[in-house]
Write a protein that holds these residues in place. Structure first.
Motif, PDB file in Angstrom:
ATOM      1  N   GLU A 118       0.838  -1.196   0.000  1.00  0.00           N
ATOM      2  CA  GLU A 118       0.000   0.000   0.000  1.00  0.00           C
ATOM      3  C   GLU A 118       0.876   1.251   0.000  1.00  0.00           C
ATOM      4  N   ARG A 119       1.900   1.257   0.839  1.00  0.00           N
ATOM      5  CA  ARG A 119       2.823   2.391   0.877  1.00  0.00           C
ATOM      6  C   ARG A 119       3.614   2.519  -0.412  1.00  0.00           C
ATOM      7  N   LEU A 120       4.036   1.387  -0.946  1.00  0.00           N
ATOM      8  CA  LEU A 120       4.857   1.421  -2.159  1.00  0.00           C
ATOM      9  C   LEU A 120       4.110   2.072  -3.312  1.00  0.00           C
ATOM     10  N   VAL A 121       2.843   1.741  -3.466  1.00  0.00           N
ATOM     11  CA  VAL A 121       2.033   2.374  -4.509  1.00  0.00           C
ATOM     12  C   VAL A 121       1.842   3.859  -4.219  1.00  0.00           C
ATOM     13  N   ALA A 122       1.478   4.162  -2.987  1.00  0.00           N
ATOM     14  CA  ALA A 122       1.120   5.540  -2.638  1.00  0.00           C
ATOM     15  C   ALA A 122       2.313   6.482  -2.696  1.00  0.00           C
ATOM     16  N   GLU A 123       3.494   5.993  -2.325  1.00  0.00           N
ATOM     17  CA  GLU A 123       4.634   6.885  -2.141  1.00  0.00           C
ATOM     18  C   GLU A 123       5.681   6.821  -3.248  1.00  0.00           C
ATOM     19  N   SER A 124       5.568   5.844  -4.137  1.00  0.00           N
ATOM     20  CA  SER A 124       6.587   5.734  -5.187  1.00  0.00           C
ATOM     21  C   SER A 124       6.205   6.476  -6.460  1.00  0.00           C
ATOM     22  N   GLY A 125       4.899   6.578  -6.720  1.00  0.00           N
ATOM     23  CA  GLY A 125       4.449   7.189  -7.960  1.00  0.00           C
ATOM     24  C   GLY A 125       4.544   6.265  -9.156  1.00  0.00           C
ATOM     25  N   LEU A 126       4.802   4.972  -8.927  1.00  0.00           N
ATOM     26  CA  LEU A 126       4.897   4.002 -10.004  1.00  0.00           C
ATOM     27  C   LEU A 126       3.913   2.853  -9.795  1.00  0.00           C
ATOM     28  N   ALA A 127       3.565   2.189 -10.898  1.00  0.00           N
ATOM     29  CA  ALA A 127       2.816   0.952 -10.808  1.00  0.00           C
ATOM     30  C   ALA A 127       3.687  -0.111 -10.134  1.00  0.00           C
ATOM     31  N   VAL A 128       3.038  -1.060  -9.470  1.00  0.00           N
ATOM     32  CA  VAL A 128       3.763  -2.063  -8.684  1.00  0.00           C
ATOM     33  C   VAL A 128       3.298  -3.461  -9.068  1.00  0.00           C
ATOM     34  N   ILE A 129       4.268  -4.359  -9.284  1.00  0.00           N
ATOM     35  CA  ILE A 129       3.995  -5.774  -9.484  1.00  0.00           C
ATOM     36  C   ILE A 129       4.505  -6.522  -8.261  1.00  0.00           C
ATOM     37  N   VAL A 130       3.652  -7.345  -7.682  1.00  0.00           N
ATOM     38  CA  VAL A 130       4.012  -8.117  -6.498  1.00  0.00           C
ATOM     39  C   VAL A 130       4.883  -9.299  -6.916  1.00  0.00           C
ATOM     40  N   TYR A 131       6.015  -9.462  -6.250  1.00  0.00           N
ATOM     41  CA  TYR A 131       6.890 -10.611  -6.469  1.00  0.00           C
ATOM     42  C   TYR A 131       6.547 -11.641  -5.397  1.00  0.00           C
ATOM     43  N   ASN A 132       5.781 -12.643  -5.771  1.00  0.00           N
ATOM     44  CA  ASN A 132       5.294 -13.644  -4.827  1.00  0.00           C
ATOM     45  C   ASN A 132       6.297 -14.785  -4.727  1.00  0.00           C
ATOM     46  N   GLU A 133       7.122 -14.764  -3.693  1.00  0.00           N
ATOM     47  CA  GLU A 133       8.170 -15.767  -3.496  1.00  0.00           C
ATOM     48  C   GLU A 133       8.431 -15.883  -2.000  1.00  0.00           C
ATOM     49  N   SER A 134       9.226 -16.855  -1.625  1.00  0.00           N
ATOM     50  CA  SER A 134       9.600 -16.979  -0.219  1.00  0.00           C
ATOM     51  C   SER A 134      11.097 -17.235  -0.029  1.00  0.00           C
ATOM     52  N   ALA A 135      11.803 -17.648  -1.087  1.00  0.00           N
ATOM     53  CA  ALA A 135      13.215 -17.999  -0.955  1.00  0.00           C
ATOM     54  C   ALA A 135      14.055 -16.817  -0.501  1.00  0.00           C
ATOM     55  N   LEU A 136      13.755 -15.634  -1.021  1.00  0.00           N
ATOM     56  CA  LEU A 136      14.532 -14.442  -0.678  1.00  0.00           C
ATOM     57  C   LEU A 136      14.000 -13.769   0.583  1.00  0.00           C
ATOM     58  N   SER A 137      12.701 -13.558   0.645  1.00  0.00           N
ATOM     59  CA  SER A 137      12.115 -12.824   1.765  1.00  0.00           C
ATOM     60  C   SER A 137      12.094 -13.641   3.051  1.00  0.00           C
ATOM     61  N   GLY A 138      12.021 -14.963   2.918  1.00  0.00           N
ATOM     62  CA  GLY A 138      11.941 -15.803   4.102  1.00  0.00           C
ATOM     63  C   GLY A 138      10.568 -15.859   4.721  1.00  0.00           C
ATOM     64  N   ASN A 139       9.558 -15.433   3.970  1.00  0.00           N
ATOM     65  CA  ASN A 139       8.188 -15.510   4.469  1.00  0.00           C
ATOM     66  C   ASN A 139       7.242 -15.773   3.300  1.00  0.00           C
ATOM     67  N   THR A 140       5.979 -15.952   3.606  1.00  0.00           N
ATOM     68  CA  THR A 140       4.990 -16.260   2.577  1.00  0.00           C
ATOM     69  C   THR A 140       3.785 -15.355   2.725  1.00  0.00           C
ATOM     70  N   ILE A 141       3.422 -14.686   1.650  1.00  0.00           N
ATOM     71  CA  ILE A 141       2.208 -13.879   1.665  1.00  0.00           C
ATOM     72  C   ILE A 141       1.019 -14.802   1.424  1.00  0.00           C
ATOM     73  N   GLU A 142       0.064 -14.794   2.326  1.00  0.00           N
ATOM     74  CA  GLU A 142      -1.083 -15.692   2.226  1.00  0.00           C
ATOM     75  C   GLU A 142      -2.027 -15.230   1.123  1.00  0.00           C
ATOM     76  N   LEU A 143      -2.822 -16.170   0.595  1.00  0.00           N
ATOM     77  CA  LEU A 143      -3.698 -15.855  -0.530  1.00  0.00           C
ATOM     78  C   LEU A 143      -4.657 -14.716  -0.195  1.00  0.00           C
ATOM     79  N   ASP A 144      -5.257 -14.741   0.977  1.00  0.00           N
ATOM     80  CA  ASP A 144      -6.200 -13.675   1.340  1.00  0.00           C
ATOM     81  C   ASP A 144      -5.509 -12.313   1.355  1.00  0.00           C
ATOM     82  N   THR A 145      -4.285 -12.279   1.864  1.00  0.00           N
ATOM     83  CA  THR A 145      -3.530 -11.024   1.880  1.00  0.00           C
ATOM     84  C   THR A 145      -3.192 -10.588   0.467  1.00  0.00           C
ATOM     85  N   LEU A 146      -2.790 -11.534  -0.348  1.00  0.00           N
ATOM     86  CA  LEU A 146      -2.439 -11.222  -1.730  1.00  0.00           C
ATOM     87  C   LEU A 146      -3.637 -10.653  -2.476  1.00  0.00           C
TER      88      LEU A 146
END
Length: 265
Positions: A118-146
């Motif tokens: 939400e912040r990234l869209v609001a404050e960057s001024g650019l369109a955003v594509i979500v990178y759905n992965e866990s290997a790098l971030s070490g966590n998982t975004i749940e389907l409902d959140t996504l």
């Protein structure tokens, strides 16, 4: 907003570890006629290891040589504030959108992930594509959140690198309202009706990737598997194998990786 094949580019380097702009130009020229967008500085581009200087130089060079193709700037840094800093730079450099994962760490909660995008869209001024992965971030975004994230105006797609056919099929069935892109070559023919591919294979076989997206026939499975094997796309350092091949072809002047120089963000 985006559809088709996006080339997740390697980051060409000189022997001294600087971004090799002439090599970037040759690489972009070699794929440009077959792809629909360019993605520098994500995982295939060793985005997790690029210094600020290298990241900026790679995004800038890609924009300069894109020839009208959209440039989706990859961002792989651990916190929302750092992602925002690079996203603002990406806008200044002329990128069309950014591709970013969640903040890093297993303790990052689902609400924090939502607020991050939400912040990234609001404050960057650019369109955003979500990178759905866990290997790098070490966590998982749940389907409902996504799905909540996808309802935020300015979120324009999902690059799914969950490496799970079941997960991407559930995502597509849930109708997120934005394009869904498969990011794993081995799963391109198994994911169902995706809106595009965001793949490293497009560095070396862009015409094949375009043909496969236009006609994802099961009969192409053996050819796809052969490409994955030939270019080492299942290796942990798949980007190194791609660079070796691109150097052999004369597209790159070195096959140096960022890790070779020990430089980290």
């Amino acid at each position: 907003m985006f559809r088709g094949v996006t080339a997740a580019l390697v980051t060409p380097l000189t022997d001294s570890g600087e971004v090799a702009e002439a090599d970037v130009a040759r690489l972009v020229a070699s794929v440009r006629d077959h792809v629909d967008a360019l993605l520098p500085a994500l995982s295939t581009g060793e985005g997790w290891a690029l210094t600020d200087r290298q990241w900026r130089a790679m995004v800038a060079a890609t924009v300069r040589h894109a020839g009208g193709l959209p440039v989706l700037a990859g961002i792989e840094v651990p916190t929302t504030d750092l992602v925002l800093e690079r996203a603002r730079q990406a806008k200044e450099l002329g990128a069309t959108a950014v591709v970013a994962t969640t903040p890093y760490g297993p303790r990052v909660g689902q609400q924090e992930m939502f607020r991050h995008y939400e912040r990234l869209v609001a404050e960057s001024g650019l369109a955003v594509i979500v990178y759905n992965e866990s290997a790098l971030s070490g966590n998982t975004i749940e389907l409902d959140t996504l799905l909540r994230v996808c309802r935020v105006p300015g979120i324009v797609g999902i690059k799914d690198s969950s490496n799970s056919v079941e997960s991407i099929k559930r995502l597509i069935a849930a109708d997120p309202g934005v394009p869904v892109f498969q990011g794993m070559e081995r799963l391109l023919l198994d994911s169902g009706p995706v809106d595009g591919y965001v793949v490293s294979l497009a560095n070396v076989e862009p015409a094949f990737c375009a043909r496969l997206f236009a006609d994802p026939a099961p009969a192409r499975a053996d050819e796809l598997a052969a490409h994955c094997d030939r270019y080492g796309l299942d290796r942990d350092d798949w980007y190194r194998a791609l660079k070796v091949e691109l150097r052999r072809r004369g597209v790159l002047t070195t096959d140096r990786t960022v890790a070779d120089g020990g430089d980290r963000v």
